[in-house]
Design an enzyme around this catalytic site. Structure first.
Site, PDB file in Angstrom:
ATOM      1  N   SER A   1     -63.760  68.066  27.669  1.00 24.73           N
ATOM      2  CA  SER A   1     -64.508  69.251  28.357  1.00 24.73           C
ATOM      3  C   SER A   1     -64.552  70.557  26.985  1.00 24.73           C
ATOM      4  O   SER A   1     -65.436  71.291  26.801  1.00 24.73           O
ATOM      5  CB  SER A   1     -63.922  69.990  29.702  1.00 24.73           C
ATOM      6  OG  SER A   1     -64.752  70.711  29.969  1.00 24.73           O
TER       7      SER A   1
ATOM      8  N   THR B   1     -69.350  73.464  33.320  1.00 20.82           N
ATOM      9  CA  THR B   1     -67.993  74.271  34.268  1.00 20.82           C
ATOM     10  C   THR B   1     -66.838  73.275  33.215  1.00 20.82           C
ATOM     11  O   THR B   1     -67.037  72.379  33.402  1.00 20.82           O
ATOM     12  CB  THR B   1     -67.523  74.126  35.742  1.00 20.82           C
ATOM     13  OG1 THR B   1     -66.330  74.988  35.785  1.00 20.82           O
ATOM     14  CG2 THR B   1     -67.877  73.198  36.207  1.00 20.82           C
ATOM     15  N   GLU B   2     -65.766  74.535  32.803  1.00 24.59           N
ATOM     16  CA  GLU B   2     -64.622  74.175  31.479  1.00 24.59           C
ATOM     17  C   GLU B   2     -63.502  73.137  32.400  1.00 24.59           C
ATOM     18  O   GLU B   2     -62.817  72.044  31.942  1.00 24.59           O
ATOM     19  CB  GLU B   2     -64.119  74.945  30.324  1.00 24.59           C
ATOM     20  CG  GLU B   2     -63.295  75.831  31.622  1.00 24.59           C
ATOM     21  CD  GLU B   2     -64.429  77.125  31.800  1.00 24.59           C
ATOM     22  OE1 GLU B   2     -65.828  77.220  32.121  1.00 24.59           O
ATOM     23  OE2 GLU B   2     -64.216  78.066  32.031  1.00 24.59           O
ATOM     24  N   ASN B   3     -64.000  73.064  33.970  1.00 22.11           N
ATOM     25  CA  ASN B   3     -62.618  72.141  34.401  1.00 22.11           C
ATOM     26  C   ASN B   3     -62.753  71.066  34.305  1.00 22.11           C
ATOM     27  O   ASN B   3     -62.735  69.726  35.205  1.00 22.11           O
ATOM     28  CB  ASN B   3     -61.990  72.944  35.696  1.00 22.11           C
ATOM     29  CG  ASN B   3     -63.216  72.990  36.438  1.00 22.11           C
ATOM     30  OD1 ASN B   3     -64.229  74.155  36.200  1.00 22.11           O
ATOM     31  ND2 ASN B   3     -63.618  72.416  37.587  1.00 22.11           N
TER      32      ASN B   3
ATOM     33  N   GLN C   1     -60.237  67.292  30.673  1.00 18.65           N
ATOM     34  CA  GLN C   1     -59.706  68.112  30.629  1.00 18.65           C
ATOM     35  C   GLN C   1     -60.113  68.335  28.590  1.00 18.65           C
ATOM     36  O   GLN C   1     -60.747  69.426  28.011  1.00 18.65           O
ATOM     37  CB  GLN C   1     -58.666  69.103  30.331  1.00 18.65           C
ATOM     38  CG  GLN C   1     -58.846  69.484  32.356  1.00 18.65           C
ATOM     39  CD  GLN C   1     -59.407  70.677  31.691  1.00 18.65           C
ATOM     40  OE1 GLN C   1     -59.539  71.634  31.313  1.00 18.65           O
ATOM     41  NE2 GLN C   1     -60.679  70.988  32.442  1.00 18.65           N
TER      42      GLN C   1
END
Lengths: 225, 228
Positions: free
Chosen positions: B103, B61-63, B100
């Protein structure tokens, strides 16, 4: 030398009008709510705010926007189900918006913190967000030139800090905190608990003390753990 | 990623188009075991419900998390643990958290095997439009859509093939603002599954319709697996 504060108003003292303020958080996870509330009381205005979102509900960043303190938002995803404060200001032409892809937003701040002058990024090539930007083909792939985003101030939400200024985060509340902490002249972190230097395992420190100027100790670790 | 191609285009007749759950199951079927996968906000999230328990798929999940588990309920809900849609989720054994920039380095750097996204339009060359309707009063919001479209090794799109008004969403050229160029490799719709390559669009399967019927409704050249 990191200053430890118990009073949020002391922690945000000295932020100037016209500052670029990096505010951590993804939605409410990692959002430094107490620091943002203190910034509203502190009164700095004409701010440029960099945050993934443009405020939720009526508190925190949304309250800062509602108070008319923000001239420009730089974010990846301003439009949310509960972003009515920003929506109203934007539609009334009272706030400027720069939309940046989320990864590019993070990398532009990373670049600022790492002393990189600019970088070529593949994200956004051929889209409206690359309009007017320099492009370059490297090894057959197209890239867009992106510039760093440097903050005057970063407001970051972390989990535990130590008296030396080191920070650890909790789960996905980490999000933008570690990057923003590197990218501002003055980094202020709020933490649920402050421990003595040496109590955090140095192997697990996420944000080293060199990046942290002030820590606000919320003293809420029991509630949050 | 290795995908065993179907030997021939299959027309599933005597049935209607795929329902939303059925479509999610078809996407899940094509995700290779052990892949690192990012599921976009909304309908793509439901693909996770159809992955076999032993799939070995690790969700990103990009967060800032790998090893994301299902949605959290009751006592599991933790405001510090959310997915990219800001929905409370759980963590699985082997999970990790990261900031972030890491990520998105993971994504842009080509480490994510598959991402599944929704779309307004996909073009015959695989251009994706999924972030902005282009309406002058719309507030633009892109999130991680462009990073995902550009960075993932394989971009799967799931959407309905036509709008409610019957207008095709698989088009010669996108008329909505673009998210990424020539990035979509597979298109999963209620009426058909397509492969998109530099050579064009190939129909892999149809549901409740035929290749011929689709060809009549779409302004896009269609090949079948049998055309090889």
């Amino acid at each position: 030398m990191t200053g430890i504060f118990a009073d949020p108003d002391d922690a945000v003292a000295g932020i100037s009008d016209g500052s670029t303020v990096l505010i951590g958080g993804f939605g409410m996870a990692g959002m430094p709510v107490q620091l943002v509330d203190a910034l509203i009381r502190q009164g700095a205005t004409d701010l440029t705010v960099v945050c993934n979102n443009a405020g939720n509900g009526d508190t925190g960043l949304a309250a800062l926007l509602a108070a008319g303190r923000v001239r420009k938002m730089i974010c990846s995803f301003p439009r949310q189900s509960d972003s009515w404060v920003f929506d109203g200001l934007y539609r009334a032409g009272k706030i400027e918006l720069e939309v940046v892809p989320q990864g590019t937003l993070a990398e532009r701040m990373r670049a600022a913190g790492a002393g990189i002058g600019a970088f070529y990024c593949p994200t956004g090539v051929g889209t409206p967000l690359a309009d007017g930007k320099e492009t370059r083909t490297i090894d057959g792939r197209d890239y867009v030139l992106e510039y760093p985003i440097k903050g005057d101030v970063a407001l970051v939400g972390a989990h535990v800090g130590d008296r030396a200024g080191n920070l650890v985060y909790r789960k996905t509340a980490r999000n933008f905190g570690p990057v923003m902490a590197t990218a501002a002249t003055l980094t202020i972190a709020q933490v649920n608990r402050v421990v003595e230097a040496g109590e955090l395992d140095p192997e697990t420190v996420v944000t080293p003390s060199i990046y942290v100027d002030r820590i606000l100790d919320l003293g809420t670790a029991e509630a949050a753990s | 990623m290795t995908v065993v191609p179907l030997p021939t285009t299959v027309e599933h007749l005597g049935r209607g188009p795929l329902g939303r759950d059925e479509l999610a199951a078809v996407v899940a079927r094509d995700i290779p075991r052990g892949s690192f996968v990012n599921l976009g906000i909304g309908q793509p999230t439901t693909v996770a419900d159809h992955l076999p328990a032993d799939s070995g798929v690790v969700l990103h999940t990009e967060n800032g998390m790998l090893g994301m588990g299902p949605a959290a309920h009751g006592d599991e809900i933790d405001p510090d643990l959310v997915n990219a849609g800001k929905i409370p989720v759980t963590e699985l054994p082997g999970a990790s958290y990261f900031h972030q920039a890491d990520s998105f380095a993971m994504m842009r750097g080509g480490h994510i095997d598959v991402c599944v996204l929704g779309a307004f339009q996909v073009s015959e060359r695989g251009d994706l439009a999924n972030w902005h309707t282009g309406a002058s009063d719309a507030i633009p919001a892109v999130g991680g859509a462009m990073d995902l479209a550009t960075g993932a090794k394989n971009v799967f799109v799931m959407m309905t093939l036509f709008t409610k008004e019957g207008t095709p969403k698989l088009v010669p050229r996108c008329t909505y603002p673009l998210t990424g160029l020539a990035c979509v490799s597979r298109l999963y719709t209620d009426q058909a599954v397509f492969r998109i390559t530099p050579d064009g669009v190939t129909v892999v399967e149809t549901y409740g319709t035929t290749v011929q019927e689709l060809a009549a409704r779409l302004d896009v050249g269609l090949r079948t697996l049998d055309d090889r």
